[in-house]
Design a protein around this motif. Structure first.
Motif, PDB file in Angstrom:
ATOM      1  N   CYS A   1       1.024  -1.172  -0.051  1.00  0.00           N
ATOM      2  CA  CYS A   1       0.002  -0.026   0.154  1.00  0.00           C
ATOM      3  C   CYS A   1       0.908   1.304  -0.012  1.00  0.00           C
ATOM      4  O   CYS A   1       1.296   1.740   1.055  1.00  0.00           O
ATOM      5  CB  CYS A   1      -1.021   0.045   1.005  1.00  0.00           C
ATOM      6  SG  CYS A   1      -2.054   1.477   1.359  1.00  0.00           S
ATOM      7  N   LEU A   2       1.293   1.747  -1.092  1.00  0.00           N
ATOM      8  CA  LEU A   2       2.112   2.786  -1.439  1.00  0.00           C
ATOM      9  C   LEU A   2       1.565   3.997  -1.666  1.00  0.00           C
ATOM     10  O   LEU A   2       0.396   4.039  -2.435  1.00  0.00           O
ATOM     11  CB  LEU A   2       3.425   2.616  -2.402  1.00  0.00           C
ATOM     12  CG  LEU A   2       4.031   1.146  -1.912  1.00  0.00           C
ATOM     13  CD1 LEU A   2       4.995   0.946  -3.307  1.00  0.00           C
ATOM     14  CD2 LEU A   2       4.903   0.942  -0.698  1.00  0.00           C
TER      15      LEU A   2
ATOM     16  N   LEU B   1       6.554   7.201  -0.741  1.00  0.00           N
ATOM     17  CA  LEU B   1       7.714   7.096  -1.051  1.00  0.00           C
ATOM     18  C   LEU B   1       8.165   8.420  -2.038  1.00  0.00           C
ATOM     19  O   LEU B   1       9.055   8.447  -2.566  1.00  0.00           O
ATOM     20  CB  LEU B   1       7.833   5.890  -1.998  1.00  0.00           C
ATOM     21  CG  LEU B   1       7.656   4.510  -1.478  1.00  0.00           C
ATOM     22  CD1 LEU B   1       7.699   3.458  -2.472  1.00  0.00           C
ATOM     23  CD2 LEU B   1       8.383   4.334  -0.267  1.00  0.00           C
ATOM     24  N   GLU B   2       7.217   9.374  -2.038  1.00  0.00           N
ATOM     25  CA  GLU B   2       7.468  10.413  -3.242  1.00  0.00           C
ATOM     26  C   GLU B   2       8.805  11.066  -3.180  1.00  0.00           C
ATOM     27  O   GLU B   2       9.268  11.403  -4.137  1.00  0.00           O
ATOM     28  CB  GLU B   2       6.136  11.086  -3.035  1.00  0.00           C
ATOM     29  CG  GLU B   2       4.999  11.054  -3.445  1.00  0.00           C
ATOM     30  CD  GLU B   2       4.276  10.067  -2.416  1.00  0.00           C
ATOM     31  OE1 GLU B   2       2.785   9.924  -2.656  1.00  0.00           O
ATOM     32  OE2 GLU B   2       4.700   9.931  -1.418  1.00  0.00           O
ATOM     33  N   VAL B   3       9.206  11.340  -2.056  1.00  0.00           N
ATOM     34  CA  VAL B   3      10.399  12.091  -1.752  1.00  0.00           C
ATOM     35  C   VAL B   3      11.666  11.055  -2.460  1.00  0.00           C
ATOM     36  O   VAL B   3      12.670  11.632  -2.903  1.00  0.00           O
ATOM     37  CB  VAL B   3      10.855  12.597  -0.010  1.00  0.00           C
ATOM     38  CG1 VAL B   3       9.838  13.353   0.115  1.00  0.00           C
ATOM     39  CG2 VAL B   3      10.953  11.221   0.503  1.00  0.00           C
ATOM     40  N   ALA B   4      11.389   9.836  -2.416  1.00  0.00           N
ATOM     41  CA  ALA B   4      12.478   9.201  -2.889  1.00  0.00           C
ATOM     42  C   ALA B   4      12.450   8.945  -4.687  1.00  0.00           C
ATOM     43  O   ALA B   4      13.465   8.749  -5.116  1.00  0.00           O
ATOM     44  CB  ALA B   4      12.341   7.715  -2.488  1.00  0.00           C
TER      45      ALA B   4
ATOM     46  N   PHE C   1       0.908  14.403  -3.353  1.00  0.00           N
ATOM     47  CA  PHE C   1       0.060  15.584  -3.781  1.00  0.00           C
ATOM     48  C   PHE C   1      -1.462  15.052  -3.817  1.00  0.00           C
ATOM     49  O   PHE C   1      -2.289  15.739  -4.307  1.00  0.00           O
ATOM     50  CB  PHE C   1       0.478  15.814  -5.367  1.00  0.00           C
ATOM     51  CG  PHE C   1       0.307  14.849  -6.292  1.00  0.00           C
ATOM     52  CD1 PHE C   1      -0.788  14.612  -7.117  1.00  0.00           C
ATOM     53  CD2 PHE C   1       1.422  14.196  -6.496  1.00  0.00           C
ATOM     54  CE1 PHE C   1      -1.029  13.654  -7.945  1.00  0.00           C
ATOM     55  CE2 PHE C   1       1.542  13.024  -7.572  1.00  0.00           C
ATOM     56  CZ  PHE C   1       0.301  12.936  -8.187  1.00  0.00           C
ATOM     57  N   GLY C   2      -1.547  13.936  -3.026  1.00  0.00           N
ATOM     58  CA  GLY C   2      -3.018  13.613  -2.782  1.00  0.00           C
ATOM     59  C   GLY C   2      -3.584  13.608  -1.420  1.00  0.00           C
ATOM     60  O   GLY C   2      -4.566  12.944  -1.163  1.00  0.00           O
ATOM     61  N   GLY C   3      -3.007  14.466  -0.770  1.00  0.00           N
ATOM     62  CA  GLY C   3      -3.612  15.097   0.604  1.00  0.00           C
ATOM     63  C   GLY C   3      -2.651  14.416   1.753  1.00  0.00           C
ATOM     64  O   GLY C   3      -2.957  14.828   3.002  1.00  0.00           O
TER      65      GLY C   3
ATOM     66  N   TRP D   1       7.595   9.228   8.225  1.00  0.00           N
ATOM     67  CA  TRP D   1       7.567   8.318   7.167  1.00  0.00           C
ATOM     68  C   TRP D   1       7.324   9.359   5.933  1.00  0.00           C
ATOM     69  O   TRP D   1       7.863   8.842   4.888  1.00  0.00           O
ATOM     70  CB  TRP D   1       6.047   7.729   7.272  1.00  0.00           C
ATOM     71  CG  TRP D   1       6.126   6.809   8.644  1.00  0.00           C
ATOM     72  CD1 TRP D   1       5.426   6.781   9.653  1.00  0.00           C
ATOM     73  CD2 TRP D   1       7.104   5.724   8.939  1.00  0.00           C
ATOM     74  NE1 TRP D   1       5.819   5.990  10.646  1.00  0.00           N
ATOM     75  CE2 TRP D   1       6.734   5.288  10.187  1.00  0.00           C
ATOM     76  CE3 TRP D   1       8.059   4.932   8.158  1.00  0.00           C
ATOM     77  CZ2 TRP D   1       7.464   4.251  10.803  1.00  0.00           C
ATOM     78  CZ3 TRP D   1       8.852   4.200   8.782  1.00  0.00           C
ATOM     79  CH2 TRP D   1       8.507   3.687  10.023  1.00  0.00           C
ATOM     80  N   ILE D   2       6.743  10.386   5.917  1.00  0.00           N
ATOM     81  CA  ILE D   2       6.876  11.040   4.767  1.00  0.00           C
ATOM     82  C   ILE D   2       8.150  11.598   4.158  1.00  0.00           C
ATOM     83  O   ILE D   2       8.592  11.558   2.955  1.00  0.00           O
ATOM     84  CB  ILE D   2       5.759  12.521   5.022  1.00  0.00           C
ATOM     85  CG1 ILE D   2       4.503  12.096   4.855  1.00  0.00           C
ATOM     86  CG2 ILE D   2       6.106  13.473   3.687  1.00  0.00           C
ATOM     87  CD1 ILE D   2       3.458  13.421   5.378  1.00  0.00           C
ATOM     88  N   LEU D   3       9.190  11.848   5.134  1.00  0.00           N
ATOM     89  CA  LEU D   3      10.292  12.479   4.695  1.00  0.00           C
ATOM     90  C   LEU D   3      11.545  11.493   4.488  1.00  0.00           C
ATOM     91  O   LEU D   3      12.489  12.001   3.786  1.00  0.00           O
ATOM     92  CB  LEU D   3      10.695  13.682   6.019  1.00  0.00           C
ATOM     93  CG  LEU D   3       9.940  14.899   6.293  1.00  0.00           C
ATOM     94  CD1 LEU D   3      10.216  15.898   7.338  1.00  0.00           C
ATOM     95  CD2 LEU D   3       9.601  15.486   4.816  1.00  0.00           C
TER      96      LEU D   3
END
Length: 261
Positions: A109-110, A134-137, A143-145, A162-164
């Motif tokens: 679930c990414l 995983l977006e920062v990687a 961008f979905g909230g 987890w975000i950073l």
């Protein structure tokens, strides 16, 4: 014929919405996102539907965005995939959903999968689920909230952990921080989510939607704005058929059969 990438099924007052691209770990391409938005529009606009249940076919909920397909579609204004009548499932633009959504996740679930959990109202996870924002990687941001909802849902430090970093975390951690509400044995997540959705669907739908709307108003506009709407909402609900049905059920100690009016 090619199978649809989003499958829907009506089960009473519940709309089942299933990711159906298992050969790609349910990674979302444009066609899948467009169909998902259309399903959310169906949930919102059909008065017979009271609750949505989002799930996935196969071993994985979603591996996130299919960047090979979607990358070229991201223009100067970002990514648009919602056609007329559809609703952005991540609720970050356009018409807002007024009906509750229960979600069942498993496997991987990414990214947008976590954001869909955050945009839903109750989440159930299989025990072996692995989550990752995983977006920062990948050199982008969520961008979905997630930047809005993750800190509110689990606390600043837990969200930033987890975000950073883009690190993966398990279902036990997701439950500890409050991202998901229940963890069940693998294979049981759909049935448990369906039981919760059925329980919600059995309640007075106008009351459910009013409670949900007031909670969302508090999050979006602050407590004072939500407080100002409590008494007017109560007065409107007391004038409904469902309020009379609920009172009669209370007096007779019977189970209410609400009609949504």
């Amino acid at each position: 014929m090619t199978e649809p990438k989003i499958i829907t099924e009506r089960r009473g007052h519940i709309l089942l919405i299933g990711f159906n691209r298992p050969d790609k770990r349910n990674a979302a391409d444009f066609e899948m996102l467009n169909a998902l938005a259309a399903a959310y529009g169906e949930l919102e606009h059909d008065p017979e539907l009271r609750v949505g249940l989002v799930h996935a076919v196969g071993d994985h909920f979603t591996a996130g965005l299919d960047l090979a397909d979607l990358g070229p579609r991201i223009g100067a204004d970002g990514l648009s995939f919602t056609s007329e009548g559809g609703i952005n499932p991540w609720q970050v633009s356009g018409e807002q959903l007024t009906k509750p959504v229960v979600i069942a996740v498993q496997g991987t679930c990414l990214t947008l999968g976590i954001e869909l959990v955050l945009a839903s109202d109750v989440a159930v996870a299989a025990r072996s689920t692995r989550f990752g924002q995983l977006e920062v990687a990948r050199g982008i941001l969520p961008f979905g909230g997630a930047t809005l909802r993750f800190p509110r849902a689990v606390g600043w430090g837990n969200a930033m952990r987890w975000i950073l970093t883009g690190d993966l975390f398990d279902a036990a951690e997701a439950h500890r921080i409050g991202l998901v509400q229940e963890v069940v044995d693998d294979g049981e997540q759909f049935d448990r989510a369906l039981a919760i959705a059925e329980r919600i669907a059995a309640q007075a739908p106008l009351a459910v939607q009013a409670a949900l709307a007031n909670a969302k108003r508090a999050v979006r506009d602050g407590d004072a704005a939500a407080e100002g709407e409590l008494q007017p909402a109560l007065v409107r609900l007391l004038q409904s058929e469902d309020a009379a049905i609920g009172m009669q059920a209370f007096l007779t100690r019977s189970e209410a059969q609400f009609v949504g009016r």
